[in-house]
Design an enzyme around this catalytic site. Structure first.
Site, PDB file in Angstrom:
ATOM      1  N   ASP A  82       0.856  -1.190   0.000  1.00 49.52           N
ATOM      2  CA  ASP A  82       0.000   0.000   0.000  1.00 49.52           C
ATOM      3  C   ASP A  82       0.898   1.248   0.000  1.00 49.52           C
ATOM      4  OD1 ASP A  82      -2.426   1.393   0.133  1.00 49.52           O
ATOM      5  OD2 ASP A  82      -2.439   1.410   2.325  1.00 49.52           O
ATOM      6  N   HIS A  83       0.609   2.191  -0.883  1.00 41.59           N
ATOM      7  CA  HIS A  83       1.390   3.430  -0.990  1.00 41.59           C
ATOM      8  C   HIS A  83       2.899   3.201  -1.123  1.00 41.59           C
ATOM      9  CE1 HIS A  83      -1.979   6.179  -0.367  1.00 41.59           C
ATOM     10  NE2 HIS A  83      -2.416   5.324   0.540  1.00 41.59           N
ATOM     11  N   ASP A 104       1.924   5.058  -5.563  1.00 39.01           N
ATOM     12  CA  ASP A 104       1.220   6.315  -5.323  1.00 39.01           C
ATOM     13  C   ASP A 104       2.016   7.480  -5.891  1.00 39.01           C
ATOM     14  OD1 ASP A 104      -0.018   8.575  -4.426  1.00 39.01           O
ATOM     15  OD2 ASP A 104       0.083   8.080  -2.292  1.00 39.01           O
ATOM     16  N   GLU A 134      -2.965   5.603  -8.380  1.00 38.25           N
ATOM     17  CA  GLU A 134      -3.872   6.591  -7.773  1.00 38.25           C
ATOM     18  C   GLU A 134      -3.896   7.854  -8.616  1.00 38.25           C
ATOM     19  OE1 GLU A 134      -3.819   7.074  -3.510  1.00 38.25           O
ATOM     20  OE2 GLU A 134      -4.243   9.210  -3.643  1.00 38.25           O
ATOM     21  N   HIS A 202      -9.610   4.751  -0.921  1.00 40.31           N
ATOM     22  CA  HIS A 202      -8.743   4.810   0.265  1.00 40.31           C
ATOM     23  C   HIS A 202      -9.506   5.599   1.330  1.00 40.31           C
ATOM     24  CE1 HIS A 202      -4.584   3.645  -1.319  1.00 40.31           C
ATOM     25  NE2 HIS A 202      -5.454   3.309  -2.248  1.00 40.31           N
ATOM     26  N   GLY A 203      -9.146   5.417   2.583  1.00 49.04           N
ATOM     27  CA  GLY A 203      -9.855   6.139   3.638  1.00 49.04           C
ATOM     28  C   GLY A 203     -11.262   5.613   3.833  1.00 49.04           C
ATOM     29  N   GLY A 204     -11.468   4.316   3.621  1.00 50.94           N
ATOM     30  CA  GLY A 204     -12.806   3.716   3.726  1.00 50.94           C
ATOM     31  C   GLY A 204     -13.428   3.830   5.106  1.00 50.94           C
ATOM     32  N   ASN A 225     -10.352   0.453   1.189  1.00 52.37           N
ATOM     33  CA  ASN A 225      -9.290   0.290   2.177  1.00 52.37           C
ATOM     34  C   ASN A 225      -9.834   0.662   3.551  1.00 52.37           C
ATOM     35  OD1 ASN A 225      -7.711  -0.241  -0.010  1.00 52.37           O
ATOM     36  ND2 ASN A 225      -6.248   1.404   0.332  1.00 52.37           N
ATOM     37  N   THR A 228      -8.074   2.785   9.827  1.00 59.45           N
ATOM     38  CA  THR A 228      -8.346   3.420  11.118  1.00 59.45           C
ATOM     39  C   THR A 228      -9.397   2.684  11.949  1.00 59.45           C
ATOM     40  OG1 THR A 228      -7.795   5.527  10.079  1.00 59.45           O
ATOM     41  CG2 THR A 228      -8.955   5.632  12.182  1.00 59.45           C
TER      42      THR A 228
HETATM   43 ZN   LIG Z   1      -4.302   5.272   1.147  1.00 63.56          ZN
END
Ligand SMILES: [Zn+2]
Length: 275
Positions: A82-83, A104, A134, A202-204, A225, A228
């Protein structure tokens, strides 16, 4: 052995109208719980090693951990970087046994993002694995602001890079601790009208659960994704375990008690993406 590439799990999701969770891992305890949850739900899962995970544990070790879990799982498991920010980082992940590389380049000008992502996609495909790119910048809660994805640019990006999945910026923000940030549905529709590459959010964690469910089953978004939300669940379970007996010091004994709560929290996340 159920190790899979990203394309192998996202193409069926695209045609079958569901989404697959890209779960942000930080260590053995969470990745093991994620696979157990996916097995219990009977769905594929994407294990992701992001920058903070890699700062804690070297990529070659993470590759072995992901592959070990995949080899013993009853559902498809993707070993995903990831990234990745550089060619060398992506190359190291490939050499470490990852089956999917996210590059990314979203902070870079379009032409440079396309050129560099295309290079990673070519390297990935030559090795028989997948690549996620992305387009548009997904910002961070209390940090950098987002730059929304332009649909025409997204179509050009998909066409010219050959990526297997495309992360877009449509109101999503990394590191959100509540589920109040809804996505821009009109922008998603405009993007999917111009390209049929599976889309990634992203930031789901910041997306309301009802909207996750709706988009998983009615749009080209095939991967959400989640970081958090499940890191908060792990933190809470760990705190409870530590506080339950101040005399305990053996960390395996303590960490064991995070497993069941993590499996339960993950199963709940996975259910929203099912067909
Ligand atoms: Zn991300």
């Amino acid at each position: 052995m159920t190790l899979a590439t990203l394309a192998q799990v996202l193409q069926p999701a695209l045609s079958g109208r569901y989404a697959v969770a890209g779960l942000v891992t930080l260590g053995w305890e969470d990745m093991r719980a994620f696979v157990a949850a996916a097995e219990a739900e009977g769905c594929p899962v994407i294990l992701q090693a992001g920058p903070s995970c890699r700062a804690h544990t070297p990529l070659p070790i993470l590759g072995k951990m992901f592959r070990h879990l995949a080899e013993h799982a009853s559902v498809p498991v993707v070993a995903h970087l990831d990234h990745g920010y550089t060619y060398d980082e992506c190359r190291e992940a490939l050499d470490s046994g990852f089956t999917s590389l996210m590059f990314d380049g979203s902070r870079k000008p379009l032409a440079q993002n396309i050129a560099e992502t295309a290079q990673i996609a070519e390297m990935a495909h030559a090795a028989g694995i997948s690549c996620e790119g992305e387009i548009g910048f997904v910002g961070y809660a209390n940090g950098e602001n987002s730059a929304g994805t332009d649909p025409e640019e997204a179509a050009k990006f998909a066409r010219e890079t050959g990526v297997d999945a495309m992360a877009i910026s449509v109101g999503n923000v990394h590191l959100q601790q509540d589920k109040e940030g809804g996505l821009d549905i009109a922008r998603i529709r405009a993007i999917e009208a111009l390209t049929d590459v599976p889309l990634v959010i992203h930031g789901g964690s910041g997306v309301p659960v009802d909207q996750r469910r709706l988009l998983a089953t009615t749009s080209n978004i095939c991967k959400f994704n989640i970081g958090t939300e499940l890191r908060m669940a792990f933190g809470a379970a760990l705190r409870t375990a530590v506080n339950s007996d101040p005399a305990r010091f053996d960390r395996v004994t303590i960490l064991k008690e995070t497993h069941d709560p993590m499996v339960a929290a993950t199963r709940q996340v996975l259910r929203a993406f099912a067909p």
